[in-house]
Write a protein that holds these residues in place. Structure first.
Motif, PDB file in Angstrom:
ATOM      1  N   GLY A  20       2.840   2.094  17.674  1.00 54.10           N
ATOM      2  CA  GLY A  20       3.828   2.208  18.797  1.00 54.10           C
ATOM      3  C   GLY A  20       5.087   2.045  18.371  1.00 54.10           C
ATOM      4  N   TYR A 183      10.242  -2.964  22.712  1.00 55.84           N
ATOM      5  CA  TYR A 183       8.902  -3.024  22.003  1.00 55.84           C
ATOM      6  C   TYR A 183       8.036  -3.764  22.829  1.00 55.84           C
ATOM      7  CZ  TYR A 183      12.034  -1.251  18.280  1.00 55.84           C
ATOM      8  OH  TYR A 183      13.079  -0.709  17.664  1.00 55.84           O
ATOM      9  N   ASP A 185       5.002  -2.997  23.544  1.00 52.28           N
ATOM     10  CA  ASP A 185       3.728  -2.941  22.713  1.00 52.28           C
ATOM     11  C   ASP A 185       3.782  -3.774  21.589  1.00 52.28           C
ATOM     12  OD1 ASP A 185       5.463  -1.555  21.576  1.00 52.28           O
ATOM     13  OD2 ASP A 185       4.371   0.305  20.952  1.00 52.28           O
ATOM     14  N   GLY A 241      12.920   0.064  29.848  1.00 47.88           N
ATOM     15  CA  GLY A 241      11.475  -0.464  29.671  1.00 47.88           C
ATOM     16  C   GLY A 241      10.690  -1.013  30.709  1.00 47.88           C
ATOM     17  N   ALA A 244       7.066   0.026  30.930  1.00 49.92           N
ATOM     18  CA  ALA A 244       6.327  -0.075  29.819  1.00 49.92           C
ATOM     19  C   ALA A 244       5.899  -1.742  29.770  1.00 49.92           C
ATOM     20  CB  ALA A 244       6.752   0.265  28.624  1.00 49.92           C
ATOM     21  N   ALA A 247       3.314  -2.137  32.313  1.00 47.44           N
ATOM     22  CA  ALA A 247       1.943  -1.623  31.903  1.00 47.44           C
ATOM     23  C   ALA A 247       1.578  -2.538  30.863  1.00 47.44           C
ATOM     24  CB  ALA A 247       2.355  -0.113  31.342  1.00 47.44           C
ATOM     25  N   ASN A 248       2.035  -3.174  29.989  1.00 50.27           N
ATOM     26  CA  ASN A 248       1.621  -4.012  28.868  1.00 50.27           C
ATOM     27  C   ASN A 248       1.455  -5.467  29.461  1.00 50.27           C
ATOM     28  OD1 ASN A 248       1.574  -2.825  25.956  1.00 50.27           O
ATOM     29  ND2 ASN A 248       3.354  -1.759  26.970  1.00 50.27           N
ATOM     30  N   SER A 250       3.354  -7.562  29.933  1.00 51.55           N
ATOM     31  CA  SER A 250       4.263  -8.849  29.136  1.00 51.55           C
ATOM     32  C   SER A 250       4.663  -9.849  29.855  1.00 51.55           C
ATOM     33  CB  SER A 250       5.588  -8.048  28.834  1.00 51.55           C
ATOM     34  OG  SER A 250       5.423  -7.112  28.097  1.00 51.55           O
TER      35      SER A 250
END
Length: 315
Positions: A20, A183, A185, A241, A244, A247-248, A250
């Protein structure tokens, strides 16, 4: 043509090791050769339980260094550990390694935080933890594409997103925010301590107090292009970001000392994260100025569970 083939194979291997993140798409413009004369290798900090490591960087064409603290777990040698990547402030250097290592070591021994390897990354002085527009200081690329894989090859790590946390102070807090949001991911946790410069105008108290440093950063990192500065800033990357990051799942934390003159900018960034939908813990630490040790000591004592949450470990 053989060189292109080797590079292609190298990138494929990195893509498998760090899914990724390849290829890196920074707003780097045409780019150019890295400046090998920059201090990519620091002096060794001789601190108990801290290893000093150098390796040959393909990106720089020279050696690059970092330090890694190894906790005394008292467990089997084959145990794999998560990694916290610590990003330093504006002036770089190694002077903070000993006091910060002492804080992490005591907190781990006391059980307030999980056993972790702590990697003190060399991000060069005044380089914003970003790739320079002209290619001269590819700090982001070296960290993401080379330091992390080297750590995973050299130490017994949990070599996945679930085993990585990103934390930094001042310019390192800025770096933790921009890289953590770029980042998501790659890092399960992001800890932003007194981050700066967080404003997209780069006109905060520290910039006003040190205009020459501001001018140097804009010149050497951004080629005097304020739009490039804005494009690589946490302010912009938070919005870009956010989906994402959600979704992750974090785990994000921000902290600032109440006696820090950048407090208002941190509050603005806290509001920015709320605005774009990034869930996070937010701490204002009484009686703390712009002081990495004071902030970290408070958080290790009061919010050590952050590290367990980020790593998916029970409290």
């Amino acid at each position: 043509m053989p060189t292109l083939g080797r590079r292609h194979s190298f990138n494929r291997l990195l893509a498998l090791a760090l899914p990724g993140i390849l290829p890196i798409r920074s707003a780097q413009g045409a780019g150019g050769a890295a400046n090998r004369s920059l201090p990519w290798v620091t002096a060794e900090a001789r601190v108990p339980r801290v290893a000093y490591r150098t390796f040959d960087s393909r990106t720089v064409g020279a050696r690059v260094s970092y330090h890694a603290y190894m906790p005394d777990t008292g467990r089997a040698a084959e145990m794999r550990l998560p990694v916290l990547y610590w990003l330093h402030g504006t002036e770089g250097g190694t002077s903070g390694i000993a006091p910060l290592t002492a804080l992490f070591d005591e907190a781990i021994r006391a059980g307030r935080v999980p056993a972790m390897i702590v990697v003190f990354v060399n991000g060069l002085p005044r380089r914003l933890w970003a790739d320079a527009k002209d290619g001269s200081s590819p700090v982001e690329t070296v960290f993401v594409r080379e330091v992390i894989p080297d750590v995973d090859r050299t130490f017994r790590t949990l070599a996945s997103r679930e085993g990585r946390i990103l934390e930094g102070f001042s310019m390192g807090g800025y770096g933790a925010a921009r890289l953590g949001f770029k980042y998501p991911d790659l890092f399960a946790g992001v800890s932003i301590l007194a981050g700066g410069p967080l404003d997209p105008e780069f006109q905060g108290p520290r910039a006003q107090r040190s205009p020459r440093v501001r001018e140097q950063i804009l010149r050497e990192v951004c080629s005097n292009d304020l739009e490039y500065f804005r494009a690589i800033s946490p302010w912009m990357l938070a919005a870009k970001g956010a989906a994402a990051v959600r979704a992750n799942r974090s785990v994000v934390r921000q902290a600032i000392g109440l006696a820090d003159d950048t407090r208002d900018l941190s509050r603005r960034f806290h509001e920015r994260m709320i605005e774009v939908g990034i869930a996070h813990g937010y701490f204002e630490v009484p009686n703390a100025g712009h002081d990495a040790r004071a902030l970290l000591a408070h958080l290790l004592d009061r919010d050590g569970a952050f590290y367990r949450r980020a790593l998916g470990q029970p409290r």
